[in-house]
Design a protein around this motif. Structure first.
Motif, PDB file in Angstrom:
ATOM      1  N   PHE A   1       0.828  -1.222   0.000  1.00 12.26           N
ATOM      2  CA  PHE A   1       0.000   0.000   0.000  1.00 12.26           C
ATOM      3  C   PHE A   1       0.858   1.267   0.000  1.00 12.26           C
ATOM      4  O   PHE A   1       0.344   2.360   0.193  1.00 12.26           O
ATOM      5  N   HIS A   2       2.169   1.115  -0.187  1.00 14.75           N
ATOM      6  CA  HIS A   2       3.123   2.238  -0.178  1.00 14.75           C
ATOM      7  C   HIS A   2       3.084   2.998   1.147  1.00 14.75           C
ATOM      8  O   HIS A   2       3.174   4.225   1.175  1.00 14.75           O
ATOM      9  N   LEU A   3       2.941   2.248   2.248  1.00 10.36           N
ATOM     10  CA  LEU A   3       2.810   2.860   3.570  1.00 10.36           C
ATOM     11  C   LEU A   3       3.792   2.287   4.590  1.00 10.36           C
ATOM     12  O   LEU A   3       3.543   2.317   5.795  1.00 10.36           O
ATOM     13  N   ARG A   4       4.904   1.763   4.133  1.00 15.98           N
ATOM     14  CA  ARG A   4       5.889   1.161   5.034  1.00 15.98           C
ATOM     15  C   ARG A   4       6.290   2.123   6.158  1.00 15.98           C
ATOM     16  O   ARG A   4       6.426   1.720   7.312  1.00 15.98           O
ATOM     17  N   ASN A   5       6.500   3.386   5.841  1.00 21.23           N
ATOM     18  CA  ASN A   5       6.981   4.333   6.850  1.00 21.23           C
ATOM     19  C   ASN A   5       6.004   4.566   7.990  1.00 21.23           C
ATOM     20  O   ASN A   5       6.383   5.094   9.032  1.00 21.23           O
ATOM     21  N   GLU A   6       4.747   4.168   7.813  1.00 18.41           N
ATOM     22  CA  GLU A   6       3.784   4.252   8.910  1.00 18.41           C
ATOM     23  C   GLU A   6       4.243   3.397  10.091  1.00 18.41           C
ATOM     24  O   GLU A   6       3.913   3.689  11.243  1.00 18.41           O
ATOM     25  N   LEU A   7       4.981   2.336   9.797  1.00 15.21           N
ATOM     26  CA  LEU A   7       5.437   1.431  10.856  1.00 15.21           C
ATOM     27  C   LEU A   7       6.434   2.098  11.802  1.00 15.21           C
ATOM     28  O   LEU A   7       6.573   1.679  12.950  1.00 15.21           O
ATOM     29  N   LYS A   8       7.105   3.125  11.329  1.00 15.25           N
ATOM     30  CA  LYS A   8       8.066   3.834  12.185  1.00 15.25           C
ATOM     31  C   LYS A   8       7.373   4.706  13.230  1.00 15.25           C
ATOM     32  O   LYS A   8       8.023   5.216  14.138  1.00 15.25           O
ATOM     33  N   LYS A   9       6.068   4.875  13.111  1.00 20.53           N
ATOM     34  CA  LYS A   9       5.325   5.730  14.036  1.00 20.53           C
ATOM     35  C   LYS A   9       4.902   5.001  15.306  1.00 20.53           C
ATOM     36  O   LYS A   9       4.468   5.630  16.258  1.00 20.53           O
ATOM     37  N   ASN A  10       4.979   3.669  15.304  1.00 24.48           N
ATOM     38  CA  ASN A  10       4.524   2.883  16.450  1.00 24.48           C
ATOM     39  C   ASN A  10       5.693   2.150  17.101  1.00 24.48           C
ATOM     40  O   ASN A  10       6.541   1.597  16.414  1.00 24.48           O
ATOM     41  N   GLY A  11       5.726   2.141  18.407  1.00 23.68           N
ATOM     42  CA  GLY A  11       6.724   1.367  19.135  1.00 23.68           C
ATOM     43  C   GLY A  11       8.112   1.971  19.111  1.00 23.68           C
ATOM     44  O   GLY A  11       8.318   3.086  18.621  1.00 23.68           O
ATOM     45  N   LYS A  12       9.050   1.209  19.657  1.00 23.57           N
ATOM     46  CA  LYS A  12      10.455   1.616  19.733  1.00 23.57           C
ATOM     47  C   LYS A  12      11.312   0.483  19.207  1.00 23.57           C
ATOM     48  O   LYS A  12      11.044  -0.690  19.481  1.00 23.57           O
ATOM     49  N   PRO A  13      12.392   0.832  18.498  1.00 26.80           N
ATOM     50  CA  PRO A  13      13.342  -0.218  18.120  1.00 26.80           C
ATOM     51  C   PRO A  13      13.863  -0.894  19.389  1.00 26.80           C
ATOM     52  O   PRO A  13      14.268  -0.209  20.338  1.00 26.80           O
ATOM     53  N   THR A  14      13.805  -2.228  19.395  1.00 26.02           N
ATOM     54  CA  THR A  14      14.169  -2.973  20.602  1.00 26.02           C
ATOM     55  C   THR A  14      14.997  -4.195  20.234  1.00 26.02           C
ATOM     56  O   THR A  14      14.648  -4.937  19.318  1.00 26.02           O
ATOM     57  N   ILE A  15      16.080  -4.378  20.980  1.00 27.05           N
ATOM     58  CA  ILE A  15      16.877  -5.594  20.860  1.00 27.05           C
ATOM     59  C   ILE A  15      16.758  -6.341  22.187  1.00 27.05           C
ATOM     60  O   ILE A  15      17.076  -5.785  23.242  1.00 27.05           O
ATOM     61  N   PHE A  16      16.289  -7.578  22.098  1.00 22.77           N
ATOM     62  CA  PHE A  16      16.245  -8.435  23.275  1.00 22.77           C
ATOM     63  C   PHE A  16      17.504  -9.287  23.306  1.00 22.77           C
ATOM     64  O   PHE A  16      17.858  -9.916  22.312  1.00 22.77           O
ATOM     65  N   VAL A  17      18.168  -9.277  24.449  1.00 26.01           N
ATOM     66  CA  VAL A  17      19.338 -10.114  24.679  1.00 26.01           C
ATOM     67  C   VAL A  17      18.804 -11.410  25.278  1.00 26.01           C
ATOM     68  O   VAL A  17      18.094 -11.389  26.291  1.00 26.01           O
TER      69      VAL A  17
END
Length: 191
Positions: A116-132
């Motif tokens: 839908f040409h809306l990939r960047n919408e995903l950057k609006k939700n949550g935080k980048p997270t790395i689980f160890v």
């Protein structure tokens, strides 16, 4: 007793027998989440179609021009029920080469929104997270574990290796998490 293999770049592991000396391998899972608590209560679980649909609906709730039928059709076309969760052997892999998980989250949801040409919408939700995580060797796919062992024997870097598990990683095997700086994460889709 838990014995965790901790990979460090540049160390010589060629003489170590992973199976005899360790029960777990330290690994990293990348995502973009709004709900850290669910990981610490439910573990790291494979994506379900229902959860993916709900996340897509939430992301597109202001985009009324995309019909529910179109969303369902696109999700159905792209869905594969793999029941897998992926991990990288190094944190550098997550940040420098697999940043799309941190910036956009689920590969499936990313693919649907790309239609839908809306990939960047995903950057609006949550935080980048790395689980160890400390992943038990006995739940790892044997061929991927053998690939890691072969790389260690030949003194190859593990910086590029990732592996799946089938099913859920227990919350007991999550050691910690961190939120890397978004500006330092590799974005394969900078447009």
């Amino acid at each position: 007793m838990k014995r965790v293999f901790l990979y460090k770049e540049g160390e010589d592991y060629s003489a170590i027998n992973i199976y005899e000396n360790f029960t777990h391998i330290r690994a990293f899972h990348g995502c973009r989440t709004e709900n850290l608590n669910s990981y610490y209560t439910e573990g790291i679980t494979p994506l379900t179609k229902e959860w993916a649909y709900n996340q897509i609906q939430k992301t597109l709730e202001t985009k009324k021009y995309i019909s529910e039928e179109r969303i369902i059709s696109t999700l159905n076309q792209l869905w594969t029920d793999t029941n897998r969760v992926w991990f990288a052997v190094t944190k550098e892999e997550m940040v420098k080469r697999s940043g799309h998980y941190l910036l956009y989250g689920s590969e499936l949801i990313n693919s649907v929104l790309t239609q839908f040409h809306l990939r960047n919408e995903l950057k609006k939700n949550g935080k980048p997270t790395i689980f160890v995580c400390d992943v038990p060797l006995d739940i790892m796919d044997y061929s991927f574990l053998e690939n890691i062992i072969d790389s260690l024997k030949t003194k190859e870097s593990l910086d590029h290796l990732s592996f799946p598990i089938y099913g859920t990683l227990s919350s007991d095997d999550i050691v910690s998490h961190e939120h890397p700086d978004s500006s330092k994460i590799y974005d394969p889709y900078p447009y």
